[in-house]
Design a protein around this motif. Structure first.
Motif, PDB file in Angstrom:
ATOM      1  N   ILE A  43       0.885  -1.159   0.000  1.00  0.00           N
ATOM      2  CA  ILE A  43       0.000   0.000   0.000  1.00  0.00           C
ATOM      3  C   ILE A  43       0.927   1.213   0.000  1.00  0.00           C
ATOM      4  N   ALA A  44       0.965   1.925  -1.136  1.00  0.00           N
ATOM      5  CA  ALA A  44       1.973   2.969  -1.323  1.00  0.00           C
ATOM      6  C   ALA A  44       1.495   4.281  -0.687  1.00  0.00           C
ATOM      7  N   ASP A  45       1.498   4.297   0.650  1.00  0.00           N
ATOM      8  CA  ASP A  45       0.943   5.485   1.325  1.00  0.00           C
ATOM      9  C   ASP A  45       1.880   6.702   1.232  1.00  0.00           C
ATOM     10  N   TYR A  46       3.192   6.466   1.203  1.00  0.00           N
ATOM     11  CA  TYR A  46       4.089   7.607   0.990  1.00  0.00           C
ATOM     12  C   TYR A  46       3.911   8.168  -0.429  1.00  0.00           C
ATOM     13  N   HIS A  47       3.764   7.283  -1.391  1.00  0.00           N
ATOM     14  CA  HIS A  47       3.559   7.752  -2.766  1.00  0.00           C
ATOM     15  C   HIS A  47       2.310   8.628  -2.889  1.00  0.00           C
ATOM     16  N   ALA A  48       1.311   8.321  -2.061  1.00  0.00           N
ATOM     17  CA  ALA A  48       0.069   9.114  -2.130  1.00  0.00           C
ATOM     18  C   ALA A  48       0.330  10.576  -1.790  1.00  0.00           C
ATOM     19  N   LEU A  49       1.367  10.835  -1.010  1.00  0.00           N
ATOM     20  CA  LEU A  49       1.659  12.209  -0.601  1.00  0.00           C
ATOM     21  C   LEU A  49       2.311  13.043  -1.709  1.00  0.00           C
ATOM     22  N   THR A  50       2.747  12.385  -2.780  1.00  0.00           N
ATOM     23  CA  THR A  50       3.464  13.133  -3.815  1.00  0.00           C
ATOM     24  C   THR A  50       2.559  14.131  -4.522  1.00  0.00           C
ATOM     25  N   THR A  51       1.282  13.800  -4.638  1.00  0.00           N
ATOM     26  CA  THR A  51       0.367  14.739  -5.304  1.00  0.00           C
ATOM     27  C   THR A  51      -0.533  15.468  -4.313  1.00  0.00           C
ATOM     28  N   ASP A  52      -0.576  15.005  -3.043  1.00  0.00           N
ATOM     29  CA  ASP A  52      -1.406  15.679  -2.047  1.00  0.00           C
ATOM     30  C   ASP A  52      -0.867  15.363  -0.646  1.00  0.00           C
ATOM     31  N   PRO A  53      -0.264  16.342   0.002  1.00  0.00           N
ATOM     32  CA  PRO A  53       0.357  16.066   1.298  1.00  0.00           C
ATOM     33  C   PRO A  53      -0.646  15.869   2.445  1.00  0.00           C
ATOM     34  N   VAL A  54      -1.919  16.135   2.212  1.00  0.00           N
ATOM     35  CA  VAL A  54      -2.908  15.952   3.288  1.00  0.00           C
ATOM     36  C   VAL A  54      -3.059  14.449   3.550  1.00  0.00           C
ATOM     37  N   SER A  55      -2.864  14.041   4.809  1.00  0.00           N
ATOM     38  CA  SER A  55      -2.793  12.606   5.083  1.00  0.00           C
ATOM     39  C   SER A  55      -3.898  12.099   6.012  1.00  0.00           C
ATOM     40  N   SER A  56      -4.866  12.948   6.338  1.00  0.00           N
ATOM     41  CA  SER A  56      -5.859  12.557   7.346  1.00  0.00           C
ATOM     42  C   SER A  56      -6.696  11.341   6.923  1.00  0.00           C
ATOM     43  N   GLN A  57      -6.835  11.115   5.614  1.00  0.00           N
ATOM     44  CA  GLN A  57      -7.694  10.011   5.160  1.00  0.00           C
ATOM     45  C   GLN A  57      -6.899   8.769   4.803  1.00  0.00           C
ATOM     46  N   ILE A  58      -5.570   8.888   4.837  1.00  0.00           N
ATOM     47  CA  ILE A  58      -4.771   7.812   4.237  1.00  0.00           C
ATOM     48  C   ILE A  58      -4.960   6.464   4.948  1.00  0.00           C
ATOM     49  N   TYR A  59      -5.072   6.511   6.274  1.00  0.00           N
ATOM     50  CA  TYR A  59      -5.239   5.232   6.985  1.00  0.00           C
ATOM     51  C   TYR A  59      -6.560   4.566   6.590  1.00  0.00           C
ATOM     52  N   ASP A  60      -7.643   5.334   6.641  1.00  0.00           N
ATOM     53  CA  ASP A  60      -8.949   4.758   6.296  1.00  0.00           C
ATOM     54  C   ASP A  60      -8.959   4.243   4.858  1.00  0.00           C
ATOM     55  N   HIS A  61      -8.349   5.012   3.984  1.00  0.00           N
ATOM     56  CA  HIS A  61      -8.293   4.577   2.589  1.00  0.00           C
ATOM     57  C   HIS A  61      -7.471   3.302   2.432  1.00  0.00           C
ATOM     58  N   SER A  62      -6.422   3.193   3.238  1.00  0.00           N
ATOM     59  CA  SER A  62      -5.574   1.999   3.156  1.00  0.00           C
ATOM     60  C   SER A  62      -6.368   0.759   3.576  1.00  0.00           C
ATOM     61  N   ILE A  63      -7.127   0.910   4.665  1.00  0.00           N
ATOM     62  CA  ILE A  63      -7.928  -0.226   5.148  1.00  0.00           C
ATOM     63  C   ILE A  63      -8.996  -0.595   4.109  1.00  0.00           C
ATOM     64  N   ASP A  64      -9.640   0.420   3.546  1.00  0.00           N
ATOM     65  CA  ASP A  64     -10.666   0.163   2.531  1.00  0.00           C
ATOM     66  C   ASP A  64     -10.093  -0.573   1.324  1.00  0.00           C
ATOM     67  N   PRO A  80       2.116 -11.505   1.683  1.00  0.00           N
ATOM     68  CA  PRO A  80       2.110 -10.388   2.631  1.00  0.00           C
ATOM     69  C   PRO A  80       1.591  -9.097   1.996  1.00  0.00           C
ATOM     70  N   MET A  81       0.744  -8.385   2.749  1.00  0.00           N
ATOM     71  CA  MET A  81       0.239  -7.077   2.318  1.00  0.00           C
ATOM     72  C   MET A  81       0.609  -6.081   3.399  1.00  0.00           C
ATOM     73  N   PHE A  82       1.137  -4.938   2.994  1.00  0.00           N
ATOM     74  CA  PHE A  82       1.726  -4.048   4.003  1.00  0.00           C
ATOM     75  C   PHE A  82       1.761  -2.613   3.520  1.00  0.00           C
ATOM     76  N   ARG A  83       1.898  -1.682   4.507  1.00  0.00           N
ATOM     77  CA  ARG A  83       2.027  -0.265   4.175  1.00  0.00           C
ATOM     78  C   ARG A  83       3.498   0.088   4.063  1.00  0.00           C
ATOM     79  N   GLN A  84       3.798   0.805   3.013  1.00  0.00           N
ATOM     80  CA  GLN A  84       5.143   1.307   2.771  1.00  0.00           C
ATOM     81  C   GLN A  84       5.676   2.075   3.982  1.00  0.00           C
ATOM     82  N   SER A  85       4.845   2.904   4.590  1.00  0.00           N
ATOM     83  CA  SER A  85       5.303   3.796   5.660  1.00  0.00           C
ATOM     84  C   SER A  85       5.728   3.034   6.914  1.00  0.00           C
ATOM     85  N   GLN A  86       5.294   1.773   7.052  1.00  0.00           N
ATOM     86  CA  GLN A  86       5.592   1.034   8.263  1.00  0.00           C
ATOM     87  C   GLN A  86       6.875   0.217   8.165  1.00  0.00           C
TER      88      GLN A  86
END
Ligand code: TRP
Length: 330
Positions: A43-64, A80-86
């Motif tokens: 789950i490329a959560d750091y990559h998501a910040l490249t176009t939008d640094p707002v991160s309040s939804q990232i966890y919920d979106h990752s779970i979804d 294995p499925m995992f978040r990049q940030s972890q």
């Protein structure tokens, strides 16, 4: 010859609930290769910040997104499925790789140019320029041999290969640390969005994997069809109609009949769309059921993620120790 399985690494940015394009263009492919390969999915959560640094939804979106992955059939026991940030090693390897690629090489990246044009950006952040460098770290930390992705990602795989080669030449006298991974496209052509444009959540022309029968019917009713076929009786051109491409994918047994009905005019667009909606609804029914299960067992989902992150971290740490050793920085 070693009988170790080849490694698949692929991922997506966490944009929340997934749509039909994700299923047809990526997920089905990941699931079908599972078992034959050793899969890792990030789950490329750091990559998501490249176009939008707002991160309040990232966890919920990752779970979804994870719920959609599981519902589509990814098996957490073997993949294995995992978040990049972890997994901190992603950031660390990204730093090392950033010394092995020039800024002009990154500025030539066609995927970046396309994004800048589509999103009408007049400037980009440093991390966005380095997007493919982080992606190279994602892939190479797990020594990915094969990367199933969409066409737009192939330039990133090319940069990954160049970085792997450069690292191996510079630092590895004995055996290379990294493979040169290959991109793997899906067999099925891309499904168009309901307005005929590229399917995209931000355009709002998608059917979500979580949509129920009524939503699917409503969305299908609004789909664009052949503009020359105004009313029932008019002959239509299935090959340019996006509804027909959905029939092709979800209604294989009836495509010949739909084609001749459309071309002769005996089948009207309203009926054609309703039949299509029904097929899509049926095809997604098992997915929707599994989604409902995971949504009411969120602790299980979180455990799956935790377990995936533990497994991924072990692999990533092992690779990093090889990297440090090769660089005489151990
Ligand atoms: N860039 C990919 C996308 O936008 C997501 C991604 C991040 C990825 N890291 C990856 C895909 C590594 C494959 C391998 O779709």
């Amino acid at each position: 010859m070693s009988d170790k399985k080849k490694v698949i690494l692929s991922g997506m940015r966490p944009t929340g609930k997934l749509h039909l394009g994700h299923l047809v263009g990526a997920l089905e492919n990941w699931v079908s290769l599972q078992g034959e390969y050793q899969n890792y999915h990030l789950i490329a959560d750091y990559h998501a910040l490249t176009t939008d640094p707002v991160s309040s939804q990232i966890y919920d979106h990752s779970i979804d997104m994870l719920i959609d992955w599981l519902s589509a059939g990814l098996d957490p026991k073997i993949s294995p499925m995992f978040r990049q940030s972890q997994i901190k090693e992603h950031a660390e390897l990204h730093l090392i790789f950033s010394m092995l690629v020039t800024t002009s090489r990154l500025e030539r990246n066609p995927t970046l140019k396309e994004q800048v044009r589509d999103l009408e950006m007049d400037t980009i952040v440093y991390g966005h320029l380095g997007y493919p460098v982080l992606q190279a770290a994602d892939i190479l930390l797990y020594k990915g041999d094969v990367v199933p992705v969409g066409e737009d990602q192939l330039p990133h795989i090319e940069i990954t290969r160049e970085i792997a080669r450069r690292f191996n030449v510079l630092y590895c006298e004995a055996a290379p640390v990294f493979p040169e991974p290959e991109g793997k496209l899906t067999k099925f052509a891309r499904l168009p969005g309901l307005d005929g444009r590229r399917m995209s959540k931000s355009i709002g022309n998608t059917i979500l994997l979580s949509d129920g029968p009524d939503e699917i019917k409503k969305k299908m009713k609004g789909a664009v069809t052949d503009p020359q076929k105004v009313r029932k009786g008019d002959p239509g051109r299935p090959d340019i109609c996006l509804v027909f491409s959905y029939h092709n994918k979800f209604n294989a047994t009836e495509t010949a009949e739909i084609r001749s009905g459309c071309e002769s005019g005996s089948l009207g667009c309203v009926d054609c769309k309703l039949r299509c909606a029904e097929r899509i609804t049926n095809a997604l029914a098992p997915h929707r059921e599994k989604r409902a299960y995971y949504e009411s067992h969120l602790d299980e989902v979180k455990n799956i993620l935790h377990d995936g992150e533990t497994k991924a971290r072990t692999v990533a740490q092992h690779t990093m120790s090889e990297v440090h050793q090769a660089m005489h920085m151990g």
